[in-house]
Write an enzyme that holds these catalytic residues in place. Structure first.
Site, mmCIF file in Angstrom:
data_model
loop_
_atom_site.group_PDB
_atom_site.id
_atom_site.type_symbol
_atom_site.label_atom_id
_atom_site.label_comp_id
_atom_site.label_asym_id
_atom_site.label_seq_id
_atom_site.Cartn_x
_atom_site.Cartn_y
_atom_site.Cartn_z
ATOM 1 N N LYS A 1 3.376 -9.665 0.772
ATOM 2 C CA LYS A 1 3.201 -9.586 2.225
ATOM 3 C C LYS A 1 3.103 -10.986 2.834
ATOM 4 O O LYS A 1 2.887 -11.972 2.108
ATOM 5 C CB LYS A 1 1.928 -8.786 2.519
ATOM 6 C CG LYS A 1 1.974 -7.335 2.040
ATOM 7 C CD LYS A 1 0.669 -6.665 2.436
ATOM 8 C CE LYS A 1 0.625 -5.228 2.017
ATOM 9 N NZ LYS A 1 -0.625 -4.590 2.509
ATOM 10 N N TYR B 1 5.536 2.282 7.099
ATOM 11 C CA TYR B 1 4.132 2.730 7.161
ATOM 12 C C TYR B 1 3.957 3.998 8.008
ATOM 13 O O TYR B 1 2.860 4.256 8.506
ATOM 14 C CB TYR B 1 3.246 1.606 7.704
ATOM 15 C CG TYR B 1 2.920 0.537 6.672
ATOM 16 C CD1 TYR B 1 2.334 0.873 5.438
ATOM 17 C CD2 TYR B 1 3.165 -0.803 6.920
ATOM 18 C CE1 TYR B 1 2.024 -0.098 4.499
ATOM 19 C CE2 TYR B 1 2.858 -1.784 5.981
ATOM 20 C CZ TYR B 1 2.278 -1.416 4.770
ATOM 21 O OH TYR B 1 1.959 -2.383 3.837
ATOM 22 N N HIS C 1 2.195 -5.304 -1.643
ATOM 23 C CA HIS C 1 2.401 -3.864 -1.480
ATOM 24 C C HIS C 1 3.124 -3.337 -2.715
ATOM 25 O O HIS C 1 4.007 -4.020 -3.242
ATOM 26 C CB HIS C 1 3.261 -3.551 -0.251
ATOM 27 C CG HIS C 1 3.807 -2.149 -0.276
ATOM 28 N ND1 HIS C 1 3.081 -1.069 0.156
ATOM 29 C CD2 HIS C 1 4.972 -1.651 -0.759
ATOM 30 C CE1 HIS C 1 3.802 0.031 -0.048
ATOM 31 N NE2 HIS C 1 4.949 -0.298 -0.595
ATOM 32 N N GLU D 1 11.184 3.826 -0.254
ATOM 33 C CA GLU D 1 11.014 2.414 0.118
ATOM 34 C C GLU D 1 12.170 1.547 -0.382
ATOM 35 O O GLU D 1 12.633 0.659 0.330
ATOM 36 C CB GLU D 1 9.660 1.911 -0.404
ATOM 37 C CG GLU D 1 8.500 2.569 0.342
ATOM 38 C CD GLU D 1 7.142 2.358 -0.301
ATOM 39 O OE1 GLU D 1 7.049 1.621 -1.318
ATOM 40 O OE2 GLU D 1 6.163 2.941 0.209
HETATM 41 P P1 ATP Z 1 -0.023 -0.812 0.137
HETATM 42 O O1 ATP Z 1 0.583 0.438 0.711
HETATM 43 O O2 ATP Z 1 0.142 -2.028 1.050
HETATM 44 O O3 ATP Z 1 0.418 -1.085 -1.262
HETATM 45 P P2 ATP Z 1 -2.396 0.629 -0.450
HETATM 46 O O4 ATP Z 1 -1.485 1.707 -0.904
HETATM 47 O O5 ATP Z 1 -3.398 0.106 -1.433
HETATM 48 O O6 ATP Z 1 -1.586 -0.629 0.044
HETATM 49 P P3 ATP Z 1 -2.671 2.038 2.045
HETATM 50 O O7 ATP Z 1 -3.735 3.040 2.242
HETATM 51 O O8 ATP Z 1 -1.255 2.500 1.826
HETATM 52 O O9 ATP Z 1 -3.143 1.053 0.859
HETATM 53 O O10 ATP Z 1 -2.720 1.052 3.279
HETATM 54 C C1 ATP Z 1 -1.616 0.225 3.572
HETATM 55 C C2 ATP Z 1 -2.113 -1.124 4.017
HETATM 56 O O11 ATP Z 1 -2.846 -0.986 5.229
HETATM 57 C C3 ATP Z 1 -3.080 -1.818 3.057
HETATM 58 O O12 ATP Z 1 -2.432 -2.535 2.045
HETATM 59 C C4 ATP Z 1 -3.801 -2.757 4.003
HETATM 60 O O13 ATP Z 1 -3.044 -3.955 4.207
HETATM 61 C C5 ATP Z 1 -3.851 -1.985 5.289
HETATM 62 N N1 ATP Z 1 -5.143 -1.324 5.464
HETATM 63 C C6 ATP Z 1 -5.606 -0.273 4.762
HETATM 64 N N2 ATP Z 1 -6.844 0.073 5.181
HETATM 65 C C7 ATP Z 1 -7.149 -0.797 6.189
HETATM 66 C C8 ATP Z 1 -8.256 -0.969 7.053
HETATM 67 N N3 ATP Z 1 -9.322 -0.193 6.970
HETATM 68 N N4 ATP Z 1 -8.205 -1.974 7.964
HETATM 69 C C9 ATP Z 1 -7.129 -2.762 8.067
HETATM 70 N N5 ATP Z 1 -6.043 -2.648 7.281
HETATM 71 C C10 ATP Z 1 -6.051 -1.685 6.370
HETATM 72 MG MG MG Z 2 0.161 2.467 0.269
#
Ligand code: ATP
Ligand code: MG
Length: 137
Positions: free
Chosen positions: A9, A49, A115, A126
């Site tokens: 990222k 997203y 990510h 993706e």
């Molecule tokens: P990614 O999809 O980026 O691999 P992840 O699967 O661990 O991460 P997700 O739940 O898919 O987490 O969330 C996507 C992204 O959104 C996270 O990587 C983070 O950058 C952001 N994110 C998640 N929770 C929060 C939060 N509470 N506040 C701000 N940003 C958040």
């Molecule tokens: Mg994710």
């Protein structure tokens, strides 16, 4: 053979973590199938997203992901989706174990460096969102 979408990222690129992240996937034994440095469009990020569109941090997340270039990659190998997620750590770097990518690099959830696809379905979705068929070796 299984493939996954991995992205460094903007915060990870800015913090010079590209080499370390590539090295960890190489060292583990995975094969690099595609790699490019891109400024992602808002349209692409919103689609990437889409499943988080109702979360309070969605707009901020899309903005953070637009703040600089992203290193988009496809990696291949046995159980690469699950193993890649293990190598990343938890969503929040502060919850991530040492020796994981997030565990070793920072504390802020908004700056979690990487990510990785979380299922076979999201990996397919993706990879086809970020890459043309002709870019995949
Ligand atoms: P990614 O999809 O980026 O691999 P992840 O699967 O661990 O991460 P997700 O739940 O898919 O987490 O969330 C996507 C992204 O959104 C996270 O990587 C983070 O950058 C952001 N994110 C998640 N929770 C929060 C939060 N509470 N506040 C701000 N940003 C958040
Ligand atoms: Mg994710």
């Amino acid at each position: 053979n299984e493939r996954t979408f991995i992205a460094v990222k903007p915060d990870g690129v800015q913090r010079r973590l590209v080499g370390e992240i590539v090295r960890r996937f190489e060292k583990k034994g995975f094969k690099l199938v595609a790699l490019k440095l891109v400024m992602a469009s808002e349209e692409l990020l919103k689609e990437h997203y889409w499943h988080l569109r109702n979360r309070p941090f969605y707009n901020r997340l899309v903005r953070d992901m637009s703040s600089g270039p992203i290193v988009a990659m496809v990696w291949q190998g046995l159980d690469v989706i699950k193993t890649g997620r293990k190598m990343m750590g938890e969503t929040s770097p502060s919850d991530s174990m040492p020796a994981t990518i997030r565990g070793d690099n920072g504390v802020e959830v908004r700056r979690n460096a990487i990510h990785g696809s979380d299922s076979v379905e999201s990996a397919h979705r993706e990879i086809s969102l970020w890459f043309q068929e002709t870019e995949l070796s």
